[in-house]
Design a protein around this motif. Sequence first.
Motif, mmCIF file in Angstrom:
data_model
loop_
_atom_site.group_PDB
_atom_site.id
_atom_site.type_symbol
_atom_site.label_atom_id
_atom_site.label_comp_id
_atom_site.label_asym_id
_atom_site.label_seq_id
_atom_site.Cartn_x
_atom_site.Cartn_y
_atom_site.Cartn_z
ATOM 1 N N ILE A 147 34.722 48.707 43.418
ATOM 2 C CA ILE A 147 34.774 47.800 44.562
ATOM 3 C C ILE A 147 33.658 48.169 45.535
ATOM 4 C CG2 ILE A 147 36.129 47.050 46.558
ATOM 5 C CD1 ILE A 147 38.613 47.328 44.903
ATOM 6 N N PRO A 175 32.953 37.666 50.637
ATOM 7 C CA PRO A 175 33.501 38.728 49.782
ATOM 8 C C PRO A 175 34.621 38.215 48.868
ATOM 9 C CG PRO A 175 34.442 38.874 51.961
ATOM 10 C CD PRO A 175 33.375 37.820 52.041
ATOM 11 N N ASP A 176 34.929 39.014 47.849
ATOM 12 C CA ASP A 176 36.048 38.694 46.959
ATOM 13 C C ASP A 176 37.373 39.150 47.553
ATOM 14 O OD1 ASP A 176 34.324 37.831 44.691
ATOM 15 O OD2 ASP A 176 33.674 39.932 44.781
ATOM 16 N N ILE A 177 37.323 40.241 48.339
ATOM 17 C CA ILE A 177 38.547 40.828 48.902
ATOM 18 C C ILE A 177 38.347 41.088 50.390
ATOM 19 C CG2 ILE A 177 40.193 42.748 48.795
ATOM 20 C CD1 ILE A 177 39.239 43.299 45.947
ATOM 21 N N PHE A 192 34.168 43.739 42.254
ATOM 22 C CA PHE A 192 34.579 43.030 43.463
ATOM 23 C C PHE A 192 33.750 43.493 44.660
ATOM 24 C CE2 PHE A 192 38.552 42.808 40.961
ATOM 25 C CZ PHE A 192 38.782 41.449 41.022
ATOM 26 N N ARG A 193 33.475 42.566 45.563
ATOM 27 C CA ARG A 193 32.820 42.872 46.825
ATOM 28 C C ARG A 193 33.863 42.711 47.925
ATOM 29 N NH1 ARG A 193 29.733 39.132 48.128
ATOM 30 N NH2 ARG A 193 28.006 40.178 49.194
ATOM 31 N N ALA A 194 33.916 43.666 48.841
ATOM 32 C CA ALA A 194 34.980 43.668 49.841
ATOM 33 C C ALA A 194 34.440 43.883 51.251
ATOM 34 C CB ALA A 194 36.007 44.753 49.518
ATOM 35 N N VAL A 221 32.089 47.864 49.033
ATOM 36 C CA VAL A 221 32.378 47.479 50.415
ATOM 37 C C VAL A 221 31.055 47.076 51.064
ATOM 38 C CG1 VAL A 221 33.287 48.216 52.644
ATOM 39 C CG2 VAL A 221 34.362 49.029 50.526
ATOM 40 N N ILE A 242 45.300 46.321 44.346
ATOM 41 C CA ILE A 242 44.049 45.949 43.672
ATOM 42 C C ILE A 242 44.322 45.479 42.255
ATOM 43 C CG2 ILE A 242 41.873 46.890 42.781
ATOM 44 C CD1 ILE A 242 41.796 48.639 45.329
#
Length: 244
Positions: A30, A51-53, A4-6, A32, A118
């Motif tokens: 993850i 981003p995903d999150i 995931f990219r946040a 950032v 998460i």
Amino acid sequence: MKHFRAIIVEDERLPRLSLLRKLKTYHPDIEVVDCCETYEAALTAILRHRPDILFLDIQLQGHTSLELLRELKEAISLPHIIFTTAYSNSEYLLQAIRFAAADYLLKPVDVSDLSKAIRRIEERSAATLSPATQPPAQSGKFPFRTLNGTLYAGKDEVIYVRASGNYSQVMLPEGEEIVLERLGVIESKLGERHFVRAGRNLLLNSDLIYKIDRKHKCCILRTPAGREYSVELSAGGLEAVEKR
């Protein structure tokens, strides 16, 4: 495990660095991609990185993250959202639900709560990619998406449902549950034969209707256990119930 990219949106330096450190220590999967401290910087970064999150502080200087999400929603599909805030006000929680937030974490963010949030995102992501892996309805129960997971309820358990935008309040014998689904989706799961639309935002279990009170514009629902629920109705709702 999915990568995931946040983006972290937090206008206070210490909470921002604290969350960043916890993500790097406990969730190295993850990435950032940016940390933002203003509304304007966040808007630019989110549109750029997609981003995903999003980790969003409710209160930003001169703005709120809810304003930010409304603006983003007009341009892109919203990513998974985790609100972080120092406030435990129930109104903030309801607003978070309206945006189908994955979670609502109080600062300072607890590592265990962060992990649970998460994990919920991972489960949602897996379910979206593979719908067939979702648990099927068992014993006449149907799955309904909630803020913290999934509620399983059968048509006999649901007393009534009142909708408010993207979420609905489902009344069960055990109490009220907030479901992150629109009224039409809930109605299709439960079956139109067992429920009556008493207005645009209200669904009543037709098998539990006990009395219609025109004078006070309400309907009394009674469960098999004898518990009664009074639900206010509009003029159109009264007419719909009487014609059921």
